[in-house]
Write a protein that holds these residues in place. Structure first.
Motif: not given
Lengths: 368, 447
Positions: A3, A6-7, A10, A13-14, A17, A20, A24, A28
Motif C-alpha cells: 500500500k 503505490i503512493p 505516484i 512520477i508527479f 512531471c 519536465k 519547458n 519559451e
C-alpha cells in the motif's frame, strides 16, 4: 507494505512531471494565442463581403445591359450582354465557396450553377411560358449554365440567336426571370450578412461543427472537391472509364471552363490566405498554421500548401485552350492537373483540419 | 488459511446491498438519458437507416439493421427497459433485453464504435448476474420478492473491478512516446480552445499540453487504487470530477464523462450508500418486511464465469502484440482496449474500380455510398477499407463491370506526422480479408 509503494511511485512520477514542466517553460517566451477573431474579421470585411459586392455589381450591370438588349435586340448590345455575362459568371466563382449562413439558406450552388444544364427543359419552359424557377425540377434549367446555353447555343449562328430573342417574348422573359432570381438571392444574402450574420460570424470562435472556422474549412474543401470532380474529373471521364464527357464542362457553350476553373482555384487560395480582392494578404489559415508552427516533411505545412497551389495553377495553365476539346485532344495534360489537385485536396482536407483541431462532425467521438 | 481461502472469504463476505441499489438506479437513469439523447439527435435514422452499406465487426457479419420502424421500436423498448431497471420491475428481463438490443445495435456498424458504448454493453452484461433488484424495488413491492439487506461483496467487486480496469488500461495506453514525450495529440487539440476565458491564453503553451498529458496518464493509472482505498476515496472522487468535467469541456465525447462521474459513486463507503438509500426509502414511503439475515448464496459457477471474464478483459488490450507494425497506424487490435482520446488521425481515401474487359478504371465518389462519418472512419482504418472494397466489387459487378478489381490510394496523418501514403495502392483490396490474426501486409510502414 504494498500500500505504501503505490503512493510513493505516484509522487515520484508527479515530481518527474514537474521537472519536465519547468524545463519547458524556461526557454519559451509567452506569446499571445492566435487571433482567431482577427482572422474572421479579415475574412468577412476584406474577403467575403467585397467579393459578394463585386459579384452583385457585376450582376446588376448584366441585368442593365440585358434590359437594353431586350428593347434594341441589336448585335452590338448582344455583344455587351455576353461580355457582362462572362464577367458576372467569373465573379460568381469568387463567391460560390462561401456557402454557409445566408448563402446556405439560399442554396447558392444549387440555384446558380448546376451544370450540365437541361436544354430540353429550358426549351419546354420557354415555349410553354409557364414555369416556376423555384421548383426543384428547374434547378438545372436556370442560373449561369442556362444563360450560357441561351446566349451561346452551338446549333445556331449569332444572328439566329439574336433573332430568337427578338421573336420570342417568352425567351426574353425567361432570361429576365433567371437574372431576377439571382439578383433577389444575392441581395438578400448581402443584406443578411450586413445586418446580423457578420456579427455572428466573427464572434464564433470555436472550431466545432457550425463554427465559422469549421464552415470555412468545410467549404474550402467542398469547393476544391467540386473543382476536382465536377469541373475537371467528370468531363475528363474519371467516373466513366476514361470516356470523356465534354458536354459536362462548366460553361460548355461559352467555352470559358478553364478560366472559371482557374478562378475557382484562386478563390480557394485567397480564402486560405485571407487575401482581399485588391491583393492585400490579411490574416488567414496560412498565418494560423505558421503561428502554431505546423510542420510538414522538412518544411512547414503552410509552405507545402502554398507550393501545391502553384503546382495546380501551373498544370491548369498548361492545359491552355478550351477545356472541352483538351480533354479529348490532350487528356494527359488535363490529367496531370487533376493529379496535382488530388495532392492539394489531401493537404487541405486531411493535414490542415487535423493540425487545427477542427471537428467536422456532430457525432460523439473517441478521439480518432 | 491459504491466500485463495482468504480471497474467497473476502469476496463472500456479506456487505450492504445499498451500493448496488444506488448503482441500479443511477445507471438505469444514464441508460434512459443516453438513449433519449440518441433518439432526439436523430441518430437512429442517420446511423441505421440512411447508410447504403454497413461495416460489420469481424465474426458478426451476420448482424444487419432492421427496417426503420423496427429500429425505432427497438430504441423505444430500450427506453422502457431503462425505466424498468430504475424502478426494479422485471429487472432481470429488462436488463437482459437492454443488453441484447443495445449490443445488437452497436454491432451493426463499427463506424460508430465508441469505447463507452462497449463499456455500457459489458456493464449491462455484468448487471445480468447481479441481483440489484432485491431491495427498494417494485419487484419486491409488487412481485413478492424478498427484500434483503446484505449481499456478497463479490457483486460490488464486479463493477468496481471493471471500472478499475477501464481506468488502468486507459492509463497504460497513454504510456507511449507521442503522448508523454511529444504531448501529442493534445498539443494539436488544445490550441483550438485558445478563445476560452482566461485559460485560453495558456492553451497554446507547450507546457500546458505536457501537464495535461502527464496528469491524464497518472490520473488514469492511479485513480483506481485511490478509489479502492477507503481513506482516499473522497479526495479521489474530487479528482474524478475535475478530470471528467475537463474532458467534457474540451472534447466532443458525449455522455462518457457523465457516465464515469455517476458510476464511480460505487466506490463510496458503504455507510454513505446506506444513508442515501435510507433517505430514498423515506421519501418514497417505502417499507417492506425483510429478513436481515437473508444473504444470497454465491454460487461457485458465478465465480468461475467471472474469473474467465476478467482474464479475457485482461488479455483483450494486449492482443495488439500479435500483429506487426505500429498500433496507432495499423489499428490492428485497437478497439475494445480502452484507448480513448489517444491520437489525432485523419485521412483521405480514393477508391478506383477497374473493369477487366476494357482494362480502364473509374474513381469512386465515396459520398455516393458512404455517410460522412463512415467515409471519415474508413479513410484511416484498414479493416473498413476491405469491407468497402468488397462492397464496391459487388456494386460494380451489378452495374455490368466485368470481374471488377478495387484498389485504393489513401493518405493519412497521425498525430501531426503529415499525410503519407497509408496502404499499397496496387493491390486488389476486394480480395483481402479481415481474418483474425492475419497481418495486413498491404499497410505501408509508418516511417
Amino acid at each position: 507494505m504494498n500500500k505504501k509503494i503505490i503512493p510513493l511511485f505516484i509522487v515520484l512520477i508527479f515530481c518527474l512531471c514537474f521537472c519536465k514542466k519547468n524545463k519547458n517553460t524556461e526557454p519559451e517566451e509567452i506569446k499571445n494565442p492566435f487571433d482567431k477573431q482577427g482572422m474572421l474579421q479579415n475574412m468577412a470585411d476584406n474577403v467575403i463581403l467585397p467579393n459578394y459586392t463585386a459579384f452583385s455589381i457585376s450582376l446588376d450591370s448584366l441585368i442593365f445591359s440585358y434590359n437594353t438588349f431586350k428593347t434594341t435586340t441589336s448585335s452590338n448590345d448582344f455583344q455587351i450582354v455576353k461580355q457582362q455575362l462572362h464577367s458576372a459568371y467569373l465573379k460568381y466563382q469568387q463567391i460560390s465557396l462561401y456557402e454557409f449562413g445566408p448563402a446556405e439558406q439560399c442554396a447558392v450552388r444549387m440555384n446558380f450553377n448546376v451544370f450540365p444544364t437541361d436544354s430540353v427543359q429550358i426549351k419546354t419552359n420557354i415555349s410553354l411560358g409557364i414555369y416556376d424557377l423555384l421548383m426543384a425540377s428547374n434547378l438545372d434549367a436556370k442560373g449561369f449554365p442556362a444563360l450560357d446555353y441561351l446566349f451561346y447555343d452551338l446549333n445556331k449562328t449569332e444572328a439566329q440567336i439574336i433573332q430568337s430573342f427578338s421573336t420570342s417574348a417568352n425567351k426574353k422573359q425567361y432570361v429576365s426571370d433567371i437574372l431576377t432570381e439571382m439578383q433577389t438571392k444575392i441581395n438578400s444574402i448581402i443584406s443578411t450578412w450586413n445586418s446580423s450574420y457578420k456579427n455572428q460570424f466573427v464572434n464564433s470562435l470555436s472550431t466545432d461543427v457550425g463554427s465559422s472556422i469549421g464552415f470555412l474549412i468545410n467549404q474550402l474543401n467542398f469547393e476544391l472537391d467540386y473543382l476536382k470532380n465536377a469541373k475537371i474529373g467528370i468531363p475528363l471521364g474519371k467516373k466513366t472509364l476514361d470516356i470523356a464527357l465534354p458536354e459536362k464542362c462548366e460553361a460548355y457553350y461559352g467555352t470559358q471552363s478553364l478560366e472559371y476553373a482557374l478562378a475557382t482555384l484562386t478563390t480557394v487560395e485567397n480564402t486560405y490566405l485571407g487575401k482581399s480582392l485588391n491583393g492585400n494578404d490579411g490574416k488567414g489559415f496560412d498565418d494560423y498554421l505558421d503561428h502554431l508552427n505546423v510542420s510538414y516533411g522538412s518544411g512547414t505545412l503552410n509552405a507545402a500548401i502554398k507550393n501545391q497551389f502553384n503546382n495546380v495553377r501551373t498544370k491548369l495553365n498548361a492545359v491552355n485552350g478550351v477545356l472541352s476539346s483538351q480533354i479529348i485532344n490532350n487528356p494527359a495534360l488535363v490529367n496531370s492537373a487533376y493529379i496535382e489537385l488530388v495532392k492539394l485536396l489531401v493537404l487541405l482536407k486531411t493535414d490542415m483540419p487535423s493540425n487545427l483541431g477542427v471537428v467536422i462532425t456532430y457525432q460523439d467521438g473517441d478521439g480518432d | 488459511m491459504t491466500a485463495i481461502d482468504k480471497l474467497l472469504k473476502y469476496i463472500k463476505q456479506p456487505v450492504s446491498i445499498a451500493p448496488l441499489v444506488i448503482f441500479r438506479i443511477t445507471f438505469g437513469a444514464l441508460l434512459f438519458i443516453s438513449t433519449l439523447r440518441f433518439l432526439l439527435k436523430g441518430w437512429v435514422h442517420q446511423f441505421y437507416v440512411l447508410p447504403k452499406m454497413y461495416f460489420p465487426y469481424y465474426g458478426f457479419e451476420w448482424v444487419k439493421p432492421l427496417s426503420e420502424n423496427t429500429m425505432y421500436l427497438l430504441f423505444f423498448i430500450l427506453l422502457f427497459c431503462a425505466l424498468l431497471v430504475i424502478t426494479g420491475l422485471f429487472y432481470r428481463v429488462a436488463i437482459a433485453l437492454f443488453f441484447l438490443i443495445f449490443t445488437y445495435v452497436e454491432l451493426i456498424d463499427k463506424t460508430n464504435y465508441l469505447n463507452h458504448y462497449y463499456f455500457v454493453s459489458i456493464v449491462c452484461f455484468i448487471l445480468l448476474f447481479i441481483p440489484a433488484h432485491l431491495s427498494f424495488s417494485l419487484d419486491i413491492k409488487w412481485r413478492k420478492k424478498m427484500e434483503i439487506e446484505k449481499i456478497s461483496r463479490f457483486y460490488i467487486l464486479l463493477i468496481q473491478g471493471q471500472l478499475f480496469l477501464v481506468y488502468f488500461f486507459a492509463g497504460i495506453a497513454k504510456i507511449n512516446y507521442d503522448w508523454l514525450i511529444n504531448a501529442q495529440p493534445l498539443k494539436m487539440w488544445l490550441p483550438a480552445f485558445s478563445h476560452f476565458y482566461i485559460i485560453g491564453n495558456y492553451l497554446e503553451q507547450d507546457w500546458v499540453a505536457y501537464l495535461f498529458c502527464w496528469f491524464g496518464c497518472i490520473y488514469d493509472l492511479s485513480i483506481g487504487f485511490f478509489l479502492f482505498n477507503k481513506k482516499t476515496v473522497g479526495i479521489a472522487y474530487v479528482f474524478v470530477l475535475i478530470f471528467h468535467l475537463a474532458t467534457a469541456l474540451f472534447f466532443n465525447i458525449g455522455m462518457f464523462p457523465y457516465v464515469m462521474i455517476v458510476i464511480t459513486v460505487i466506490f463510496f463507503k458503504e455507510e454513505t450508500h446506506i444513508l442515501i438509500l435510507q433517505k430514498l426509502k423515506t421519501v418514497f414511503r417505502y417499507s417492506m418486511p425483510r429478513n436481515s439475515t437473508n444473504t444470497l448464496d454465491l454460487k461457485p459457477l458465478l465465480i468461475a464465469i467471472f474469473s474467465v471474464y476478467f482474464i479475457m478483459q485482461l488479455i483483450m488490450p494486449f492482443r495488439y502484440l500479435l500483429y506487426d507494425g505500429k498500433l496507432f497506424w495499423t489499428e490492428q487490435g485497437y478497439r475494445f482496449s480502452w484507448r480513448v482520446m489517444l491520437m489525432e488521425k485523419a485521412g483521405t481515401a480514393f477508391f478506383y474500380v477497374k473493369d477487366s474487359k476494357t482494362n480502364k478504371e473509374i474513381e469512386v465518389d465515396n459520398k455516393k455510398y458512404l455517410t460522412y462519418m463512415q467515409e471519415k472512419q474508413m479513410s484511416t482504418q484498414p479493416d473498413m477499407m476491405v469491407d468497402y472494397a468488397k462492397f464496391l466489387k459487388k456494386e460494380f459487378s451489378e452495374k455490368g463491370f466485368l470481374n471488377p478489381t478495387v484498389r485504393a490510394q489513401s493518405f493519412v496523418t497521425l498525430n501531426g506526422s503529415g499525410s503519407k501514403e497509408f496502404i499499397n495502392d496496387t493491390i486488389d483490396l476486394s480480395l483481402e480479408s479481415n481474418s483474425f490474426l492475419k497481418n495486413k501486409t498491404w499497410i505501408k510502414d509508418f516511417n
